[in-house]
Scaffold this motif. Structure first.
Motif, PDB file in Angstrom:
ATOM      1  N   VAL B  12       1.000  -1.230   0.043  1.00  0.00           N
ATOM      2  CA  VAL B  12       0.026  -0.045   0.118  1.00  0.00           C
ATOM      3  C   VAL B  12       0.732   1.087  -0.242  1.00  0.00           C
ATOM      4  O   VAL B  12       1.891   1.100   0.706  1.00  0.00           O
ATOM      5  CB  VAL B  12      -0.835   0.058   1.147  1.00  0.00           C
ATOM      6  CG1 VAL B  12      -1.736   1.105   1.317  1.00  0.00           C
ATOM      7  CG2 VAL B  12      -1.938  -1.226   1.179  1.00  0.00           C
ATOM      8  N   THR B  13       0.359   2.212  -0.762  1.00  0.00           N
ATOM      9  CA  THR B  13       1.356   3.377  -0.780  1.00  0.00           C
ATOM     10  C   THR B  13       0.935   4.644   0.142  1.00  0.00           C
ATOM     11  O   THR B  13      -0.102   4.553   0.356  1.00  0.00           O
ATOM     12  CB  THR B  13       1.586   3.879  -2.190  1.00  0.00           C
ATOM     13  OG1 THR B  13      -0.136   4.221  -2.756  1.00  0.00           O
ATOM     14  CG2 THR B  13       2.063   2.894  -3.292  1.00  0.00           C
ATOM     15  N   LEU B  14       1.497   5.345   0.373  1.00  0.00           N
ATOM     16  CA  LEU B  14       1.449   6.696   1.039  1.00  0.00           C
ATOM     17  C   LEU B  14       0.148   7.607   0.128  1.00  0.00           C
ATOM     18  O   LEU B  14      -0.537   8.171   0.883  1.00  0.00           O
ATOM     19  CB  LEU B  14       2.416   7.743   0.974  1.00  0.00           C
ATOM     20  CG  LEU B  14       3.727   7.538   1.939  1.00  0.00           C
ATOM     21  CD1 LEU B  14       4.602   8.690   1.954  1.00  0.00           C
ATOM     22  CD2 LEU B  14       3.055   7.647   3.522  1.00  0.00           C
ATOM     23  N   LYS B  15       0.345   7.473  -1.059  1.00  0.00           N
ATOM     24  CA  LYS B  15      -0.944   8.119  -1.870  1.00  0.00           C
ATOM     25  C   LYS B  15      -2.008   7.564  -1.518  1.00  0.00           C
ATOM     26  O   LYS B  15      -3.079   8.045  -1.608  1.00  0.00           O
ATOM     27  CB  LYS B  15      -0.289   7.809  -3.573  1.00  0.00           C
ATOM     28  CG  LYS B  15      -0.996   8.981  -4.116  1.00  0.00           C
ATOM     29  CD  LYS B  15      -0.086   8.865  -5.557  1.00  0.00           C
ATOM     30  CE  LYS B  15      -1.028   9.672  -6.810  1.00  0.00           C
ATOM     31  NZ  LYS B  15      -0.290   9.161  -8.026  1.00  0.00           N
ATOM     32  N   GLU B  16      -2.295   6.028  -1.723  1.00  0.00           N
ATOM     33  CA  GLU B  16      -3.490   5.343  -1.331  1.00  0.00           C
ATOM     34  C   GLU B  16      -3.927   6.090  -0.037  1.00  0.00           C
ATOM     35  O   GLU B  16      -5.384   6.063   0.234  1.00  0.00           O
ATOM     36  CB  GLU B  16      -3.518   4.011  -1.670  1.00  0.00           C
ATOM     37  CG  GLU B  16      -3.059   3.503  -2.974  1.00  0.00           C
ATOM     38  CD  GLU B  16      -2.677   2.052  -3.014  1.00  0.00           C
ATOM     39  OE1 GLU B  16      -3.252   1.422  -3.485  1.00  0.00           O
ATOM     40  OE2 GLU B  16      -1.815   1.480  -2.365  1.00  0.00           O
ATOM     41  N   VAL B  17      -3.264   5.707   0.887  1.00  0.00           N
ATOM     42  CA  VAL B  17      -3.537   6.407   2.317  1.00  0.00           C
ATOM     43  C   VAL B  17      -4.045   7.611   2.340  1.00  0.00           C
ATOM     44  O   VAL B  17      -5.057   8.121   2.961  1.00  0.00           O
ATOM     45  CB  VAL B  17      -2.450   6.154   3.225  1.00  0.00           C
ATOM     46  CG1 VAL B  17      -2.693   6.806   4.727  1.00  0.00           C
ATOM     47  CG2 VAL B  17      -1.875   4.752   3.410  1.00  0.00           C
ATOM     48  N   VAL B  25      -0.432  13.967   0.637  1.00  0.00           N
ATOM     49  CA  VAL B  25       0.586  12.897   0.872  1.00  0.00           C
ATOM     50  C   VAL B  25       1.616  13.301   1.931  1.00  0.00           C
ATOM     51  O   VAL B  25       2.043  12.472   2.871  1.00  0.00           O
ATOM     52  CB  VAL B  25       1.417  12.578  -0.407  1.00  0.00           C
ATOM     53  CG1 VAL B  25       2.667  11.600  -0.050  1.00  0.00           C
ATOM     54  CG2 VAL B  25       0.367  11.737  -1.441  1.00  0.00           C
ATOM     55  N   SER B  26       1.991  14.556   1.772  1.00  0.00           N
ATOM     56  CA  SER B  26       3.154  14.843   2.990  1.00  0.00           C
ATOM     57  C   SER B  26       2.360  14.877   4.288  1.00  0.00           C
ATOM     58  O   SER B  26       3.046  14.559   5.332  1.00  0.00           O
ATOM     59  CB  SER B  26       3.410  16.251   2.688  1.00  0.00           C
ATOM     60  OG  SER B  26       2.461  17.403   2.856  1.00  0.00           O
ATOM     61  N   ALA B  27       1.322  15.170   4.478  1.00  0.00           N
ATOM     62  CA  ALA B  27       0.684  15.054   5.908  1.00  0.00           C
ATOM     63  C   ALA B  27       0.581  13.649   6.236  1.00  0.00           C
ATOM     64  O   ALA B  27       1.171  13.104   7.648  1.00  0.00           O
ATOM     65  CB  ALA B  27      -0.938  15.303   5.836  1.00  0.00           C
ATOM     66  N   VAL B  28       0.371  12.507   5.482  1.00  0.00           N
ATOM     67  CA  VAL B  28       0.455  11.164   5.726  1.00  0.00           C
ATOM     68  C   VAL B  28       1.646  10.779   6.317  1.00  0.00           C
ATOM     69  O   VAL B  28       2.056  10.206   7.190  1.00  0.00           O
ATOM     70  CB  VAL B  28       0.011  10.342   4.473  1.00  0.00           C
ATOM     71  CG1 VAL B  28       0.246   8.857   4.957  1.00  0.00           C
ATOM     72  CG2 VAL B  28      -1.538  10.304   4.203  1.00  0.00           C
ATOM     73  N   SER B  29       2.910  11.296   5.390  1.00  0.00           N
ATOM     74  CA  SER B  29       4.161  10.980   5.643  1.00  0.00           C
ATOM     75  C   SER B  29       4.609  11.660   6.845  1.00  0.00           C
ATOM     76  O   SER B  29       5.215  10.794   7.798  1.00  0.00           O
ATOM     77  CB  SER B  29       4.902  11.671   4.507  1.00  0.00           C
ATOM     78  OG  SER B  29       6.406  11.515   4.894  1.00  0.00           O
ATOM     79  N   LEU B  30       4.050  12.743   7.549  1.00  0.00           N
ATOM     80  CA  LEU B  30       4.382  13.378   8.630  1.00  0.00           C
ATOM     81  C   LEU B  30       3.870  12.481   9.809  1.00  0.00           C
ATOM     82  O   LEU B  30       4.704  12.113  10.942  1.00  0.00           O
ATOM     83  CB  LEU B  30       3.952  14.656   8.663  1.00  0.00           C
ATOM     84  CG  LEU B  30       4.665  15.826   7.928  1.00  0.00           C
ATOM     85  CD1 LEU B  30       4.032  17.035   7.749  1.00  0.00           C
ATOM     86  CD2 LEU B  30       6.262  15.759   8.455  1.00  0.00           C
ATOM     87  N   VAL B  31       2.657  11.895   9.646  1.00  0.00           N
ATOM     88  CA  VAL B  31       2.316  11.000  10.686  1.00  0.00           C
ATOM     89  C   VAL B  31       2.752   9.825  10.953  1.00  0.00           C
ATOM     90  O   VAL B  31       3.217   9.277  11.707  1.00  0.00           O
ATOM     91  CB  VAL B  31       0.604  10.821  10.560  1.00  0.00           C
ATOM     92  CG1 VAL B  31       0.058   9.913  11.321  1.00  0.00           C
ATOM     93  CG2 VAL B  31      -0.183  12.294  10.555  1.00  0.00           C
ATOM     94  N   ALA B  32       2.987   9.234   9.594  1.00  0.00           N
ATOM     95  CA  ALA B  32       3.447   7.766   9.408  1.00  0.00           C
ATOM     96  C   ALA B  32       5.025   7.602   9.752  1.00  0.00           C
ATOM     97  O   ALA B  32       5.238   6.710  10.624  1.00  0.00           O
ATOM     98  CB  ALA B  32       3.562   7.282   7.892  1.00  0.00           C
ATOM     99  N   ASN B  33       5.949   8.762   9.710  1.00  0.00           N
ATOM    100  CA  ASN B  33       7.224   8.731  10.320  1.00  0.00           C
ATOM    101  C   ASN B  33       7.215   9.265  11.443  1.00  0.00           C
ATOM    102  O   ASN B  33       8.287   9.431  11.951  1.00  0.00           O
ATOM    103  CB  ASN B  33       7.949   9.371   9.189  1.00  0.00           C
ATOM    104  CG  ASN B  33       7.923   8.454   7.922  1.00  0.00           C
ATOM    105  OD1 ASN B  33       7.852   7.338   7.867  1.00  0.00           O
ATOM    106  ND2 ASN B  33       8.294   9.391   6.826  1.00  0.00           N
TER     107      ASN B  33
END
Lengths: 340, 340
Positions: B12-17, B25-33
């Motif tokens: 599953v990609t960041l984009k799908e999330v 996508v950058s909001a997902v990245s900040l949360v995921a990391n």
């Protein structure tokens, strides 16, 4: 010559390498991370590599992995690393082959606990492993853990219905090799102490024993095939039945059973191999090599299973659902008497 | 509820999330990391976490490490993972404690080979491990490998002159515990089969035995202290000397020596514990629990050494050069006869 980094804790930085080589930090980064297609002159590359060596700079493998868009990790799940040397032998073989190919083994130990196993597999997936070797300490059928569907997987010492490629010991071949040690020494009345636990080892080794006898023109007498617990206690409990069968030799399901049989025979004043020849299975060194007399046996190829697992993962193997079998070679010590 | 990612290989990609959560996508990245100080509203964060769970997204642990500027790896170098279960027990303990603290164990196996060891340490350093546990399968003094100066290090089951903190078994305490099992059963004439190999185990266990006897008011008779190889063969070779000493009980250097002693006593028609009480050392399960009778012994705390090593690495311990000793507890089975 020892790098100047010796004796200090602070790692050498890219900046220090750049200063020493007289190039930009980004040039050092491109060389250190082995970025493909980077435009770096040969002379510059050589200066950077020399500075890296002189200063003892450690490239950041994590950054390198991200640059390359894939990791150099292979994950290995093991279920009994603390209980037997078997898992360690699989790990050793897998590590030697992985390193030879430029990969690093990430070992996750589940101790057969489902929660720890799920956590182990998640951890491996989060580290973007190139693939996963899922191993068990004894050869058996498994239900494939759900997380494994997310990575290339090779099963080592186990297999699953409709599962990925499995690398397993050739139990049939091993059972045949064990019986052959006794047949070659002139024995014809050969007992077989099998385990009571259904498993590929139980079925395969017995079939191999039967095939060896049939090939030698020896009739298989069902009365010679006994069942016992697959530990020392099972061998000890089988002494009367083995003696009553009139066998001159016996194949044991494993070395632990042979150890118990030794104890029972010795208590009755009987000698190995003068009164009974004994062959084990596993080549569990700490037992087989140190019983009195040393136990002739058949080796389980755990190291080779680890090597073959990594090769199958990196090179591909037979089609998924297939099994790749690894030979179980005989190991000759002093527990077989020649009747010739 | 099972994530929709089940049954497919493509992660599953960041984009799908991001699409599922309706955020960038950058909001997902900040949360995921788990980027600290990132300005993300609580409602957004909750939506992202829900989408991550629904889709079965795997955060990239490598990227997370780089974002945080440090790794969650602890390196563990082991020297004999394929030969004994001891290294596996250290690994198991270290892994359980590391996972509990949010760290992942990166295991590197050297098999006692200097070149493989240097490669193992380089690999760990390149993966920017938080620190390194350097372990040996038996307790001994080592020359500290050069690469270890570049990382926080804790020695496990070994120690070095002027080296870092070492976590080791309390051999003295173990030797005392072994003798105490026999003293408590009423024995006074207690032999001690020591190894011929100089080591902390050789010195420490003997000193503990002497201290236990002295504390019980039993005179230590030097004629009762014998030397032997530290394997089954050494125990077997010691039978005559033990019997000649007039001892009613014997402490063995390890379980393997006890196993050889059992064999020799049995060949002479003698019974354990009726004719001689025997205590081992190590609690090597496959031997101690399955001899006839079961062997009373003292456990080497390999699992606990692994746990304590990780704790010392993460929490700091006593000053470097100090040693942290871990108790060796007695394990009672059936090889000691009570004279009381």
């Amino acid at each position: 010559m020892s790098p100047v980094n010796d004796g200090r804790r602070r790692p050498v930085t890219l900046k220090e390498v750049a200063a020493k080589a007289g190039v930009s930090v980004s040039a050092v980064s491109l060389v250190a991370n082995e970025k493909k297609n980077a435009r770096i002159g040969e002379a510059t590359r050589a200066r950077v590599l020399q500075a890296i060596e002189d200063l003892g700079y450690r490239p950041n493998a994590l950054a390198k992995n991200l640059v390359h868009g894939q990791s150099r990790f292979i994950g290995l799940v093991a279920d009994a690393i603390a209980s037997t040397p078997f898992a360690g032998q699989i790990i050793h073989g897998a590590q030697v082959e992985a390193w030879r190919r430029g990969y690093v083994l990430l070992v996750a130990n589940s101790e057969g606990n489902a929660e720890a196993e799920a956590q182990a597999i998640s951890m491996l997936l989060e580290h973007k492993v190139h693939g996963i070797l899922y191993s068990t300490w004894y050869h058996r059928q498994i239900d494939l853990p759900a997380g494994l569907s997310e990575a290339e997987t090779v099963l080592v010492n186990c297999f699953a219905d409709d599962g990925p490629l499995a690398v397993v010991p050739d139990e049939f071949d091993g059972g045949r090799a064990a019986a052959q040690l006794l047949i070659d020494a002139g024995h014809e009345r050969i007992a077989f102490i099998n385990t009571v636990t259904p498993s590929p080892a139980r079925e395969g080794r017995l079939a191999g024993y039967r095939a060896a006898l049939a090939d030698a023109g020896i009739e298989v007498d069902p009365a010679l095939v006994l069942d016992a617990d697959s530990a020392q206690e099972g061998g000890y409990a089988s002494v009367e039945a083995v003696l009553a069968s009139g066998a001159t030799a016996v194949c044991c399901h494993n070395d632990r059973v042979a150890m118990g049989l030794y104890d029972g025979l010795r208590e009755r004043g009987l000698r190995i191999p003068a009164d009974l020849s004994v062959v084990g299975f596993d080549n569990q060194e700490i037992i087989a090599a140190h019983l009195r007399p040393g136990l002739s046996t058949v080796a389980l190829p755990h190291y080779e299973l680890g090597v073959a697992g990594v090769r199958a993962l990196l090179d591909g193997g037979p089609e998924a659902s297939d099994r790749l079998t690894i030979a179980c070679p005989p190991v000759v010590r002093e527990s077989v008497r020649s009747l010739a």
